[in-house]
Design a protein around this motif. Sequence first.
Motif, short mmCIF file in Angstrom:
data_model
loop_
_atom_site.label_atom_id
_atom_site.label_comp_id
_atom_site.label_asym_id
_atom_site.label_seq_id
_atom_site.Cartn_x
_atom_site.Cartn_y
_atom_site.Cartn_z
N VAL A 144 0.85 -1.19 0.00
CA VAL A 144 0.00 0.00 0.00
C VAL A 144 0.89 1.24 0.00
N ILE A 145 0.63 2.15 -0.94
CA ILE A 145 1.38 3.41 -1.01
C ILE A 145 0.46 4.56 -0.63
N VAL A 146 0.96 5.43 0.23
CA VAL A 146 0.22 6.61 0.67
C VAL A 146 1.04 7.85 0.32
N THR A 147 0.39 8.86 -0.25
CA THR A 147 1.01 10.17 -0.43
C THR A 147 0.07 11.21 0.18
N PHE A 148 0.58 12.38 0.50
CA PHE A 148 -0.27 13.40 1.13
C PHE A 148 0.33 14.78 0.92
N ASN A 149 -0.50 15.79 1.12
CA ASN A 149 -0.04 17.18 1.09
C ASN A 149 0.31 17.64 2.50
N TYR A 150 1.24 18.56 2.59
CA TYR A 150 1.51 19.27 3.84
C TYR A 150 1.81 20.73 3.51
N ARG A 151 1.58 21.59 4.48
CA ARG A 151 1.79 23.02 4.24
C ARG A 151 3.27 23.33 4.02
N VAL A 152 3.53 24.18 3.06
CA VAL A 152 4.90 24.58 2.73
C VAL A 152 5.00 26.10 2.83
N GLY A 153 6.21 26.62 2.67
CA GLY A 153 6.41 28.06 2.65
C GLY A 153 5.96 28.74 3.93
N ILE A 154 5.37 29.92 3.78
CA ILE A 154 4.95 30.72 4.93
C ILE A 154 3.92 29.97 5.77
N GLU A 155 2.96 29.33 5.10
CA GLU A 155 1.90 28.63 5.83
C GLU A 155 2.46 27.52 6.71
N ALA A 182 0.76 35.78 13.47
CA ALA A 182 -0.31 35.03 12.81
C ALA A 182 -1.50 35.95 12.52
N ALA A 183 -1.79 36.85 13.44
CA ALA A 183 -2.94 37.74 13.26
C ALA A 183 -2.76 38.65 12.04
N ASP A 184 -1.55 39.23 11.90
CA ASP A 184 -1.31 40.13 10.77
C ASP A 184 -1.29 39.36 9.45
N LEU A 185 -0.56 38.27 9.41
CA LEU A 185 -0.41 37.55 8.16
C LEU A 185 -1.71 36.91 7.70
N ALA A 186 -2.59 36.61 8.65
CA ALA A 186 -3.87 36.00 8.31
C ALA A 186 -4.80 36.97 7.59
N THR A 187 -4.45 38.25 7.57
CA THR A 187 -5.28 39.22 6.85
C THR A 187 -5.04 39.16 5.34
N VAL A 188 -4.03 38.41 4.91
CA VAL A 188 -3.70 38.31 3.49
C VAL A 188 -4.08 36.93 2.98
N ASP A 189 -4.72 36.89 1.83
CA ASP A 189 -5.07 35.61 1.23
C ASP A 189 -3.83 34.73 1.12
N PRO A 190 -3.92 33.46 1.53
CA PRO A 190 -2.73 32.60 1.52
C PRO A 190 -2.09 32.47 0.15
N ARG A 191 -2.87 32.58 -0.91
CA ARG A 191 -2.30 32.45 -2.25
C ARG A 191 -1.56 33.71 -2.68
N LYS A 192 -1.89 34.83 -2.05
CA LYS A 192 -1.16 36.08 -2.33
C LYS A 192 0.05 36.22 -1.43
N LEU A 193 -0.04 35.67 -0.22
CA LEU A 193 1.05 35.81 0.74
C LEU A 193 2.32 35.13 0.25
N THR A 194 2.18 34.13 -0.61
CA THR A 194 3.37 33.46 -1.14
C THR A 194 4.29 34.43 -1.86
N GLU A 195 3.75 35.54 -2.37
CA GLU A 195 4.58 36.51 -3.09
C GLU A 195 5.62 37.14 -2.17
N ALA A 196 5.31 37.27 -0.88
CA ALA A 196 6.27 37.85 0.06
C ALA A 196 7.47 36.93 0.24
N GLY A 197 7.22 35.62 0.34
CA GLY A 197 8.32 34.67 0.46
C GLY A 197 9.18 34.66 -0.78
N ALA A 198 8.54 34.72 -1.95
CA ALA A 198 9.29 34.74 -3.21
C ALA A 198 10.13 36.00 -3.32
#
Length: 525
Positions: free
Chosen positions: A149-160, A258-274
């Motif tokens: 049996v093979i299992v794969t999964f997602n986990y949070r990366v980057g800022i999240e 966490a409070a400040d960063l949560a005000t930004v959509d997670p898909r937009k926040l990735t731009e800060a890490g990049a």
Amino acid sequence: MTTPAAPDTPDIPASAEQLVVQTAAGAVRGRREEDLAVFRGMPFAAPPVGEARFQAPRPPHPWDGVRDAHAFGPPPPQEAGIQGRTGVLDAPTGDDWLTVNVWTPDVGSQSPSAGRPVMVWIYGGAYKLGHSGSPGYDAQHLARAGDLVIVTFNYRVGIEGFARIEGAPANRGLLDQVAALEWVRDNIAAFGGDPGRVTVFGESAGAGSVAALLAMPSARGLFGRAIAQSVPGTYFSDELARDLATEIAAEAGLRPTAADLATVDPRKLTEAGAALGAKMAERVDRWGQVAPTVTPFSPVVDGEILPTTPWQALAAGAAREVELIVGHNAQEFRLFLAMGGLLGKVTEEQATAALRLFAPGGGAEGEHAYRSAFPEADPSELYERVQSDWLFHIPSLHLAEAQVAGGGRAHVYELTWPAPGGGGALGACHGLDIPLLFGTYGADLGNLLFAGVEVPAEARALTARFHTSWTSFARTGDPGWPAYDSERRLVQVLDVEPEVRPYPEETSRRLWEGHDFPPLPLIGG
């Protein structure tokens, strides 16, 4: 709960047999794909958004009825990577990032004691990229080869997943991995797997995650075997991680909370890490060896979730009961030279800077040691060698040595067969083991490593060897070659003619003897 909008699966006939399995959160319906039952996109945790954003994973929301498990869940938010590397461009969207996938030869009535061995894959991607639905991680060939049996999964990366911010636990991506392994423990018997015979395996950041799990108290008992392919040596001190997070937040005009960063959509926040990653190479004075990696994320030695580095933990016996395979590729850093347009173009000045930054001892002393050890090497060879050693070779070898020192057992390998794409100039570079292991030569990174050539018979033979060794290890703890020890130092060399021999990188091993890879420090403010 957001349901994936579009499948990220192969074309499957509408008449394919459908299978229903009861999990702890609810019933799921998979599909029969040839001789396998495949289940995709099953939640192992609640969507980490809203109040759950930047927090430890929470149990999945239960559901009534039967949930279709036909499509991979959406990838966690991440910056743009190598096109095709993660499959993100063609993946579904939504907030249900934390999902698990299963390939199994059988489901249903088997008891745990009669179940098959389970292998759980953790993807790489510099802790800032990755998606279990990437075509390169299609596990069907591996599941068939080993009858397991093979299992794969997602986990949070980057800022999240990894930014060290106030109001949030450290290493959320690692906590996601623990939650996925708990899901395996609680549910895999229904899919024909044995929760008492679990092997975790991963490459690059996935191997770094495997190493971290070996050191984490919360992961203890969730797996009995581990395979770490190309372990990166980058684990951050708390001070360095907090400083990088402060700079990432500043890119978004926010505080590192966490409070400040949560005000930004997670898909937009990735731009800060990049944006910070693009500037990191200029800050060697502040961030030291991590600056040229342009990767502001790694597991953090926070003293709680990850109490110490994996090398310290294993040497102290923290995982002596876990059987281990660990290894690397011969020319790991060659891939990054090619991606940066530096193949054959490294100057003496660049080589000197790399030697002084990365060689053990550092400065002129470290440079002299490498130049003396490799007197015939040109600037490109020195530049590649010291970074391959620092980033992957020696961390991998030292993980095995730490496991043996702590009373455990480890098997070591080195892949030396060169990728055929690009006229063979890429050598046995970083990531080559992925298409060889999964048999996905034309997907993701395989598109580059096998570009312009028919898949040679040697590649298929190596894939068969990977399948045999990895699945045999998952089944019995024996990959088919001797365990590593400090006297003979025997390793499995994977090439056209595989052989067992003393560790091939002996010169580098001696240069790095005694180096323990402490958490990377913050050098200056």
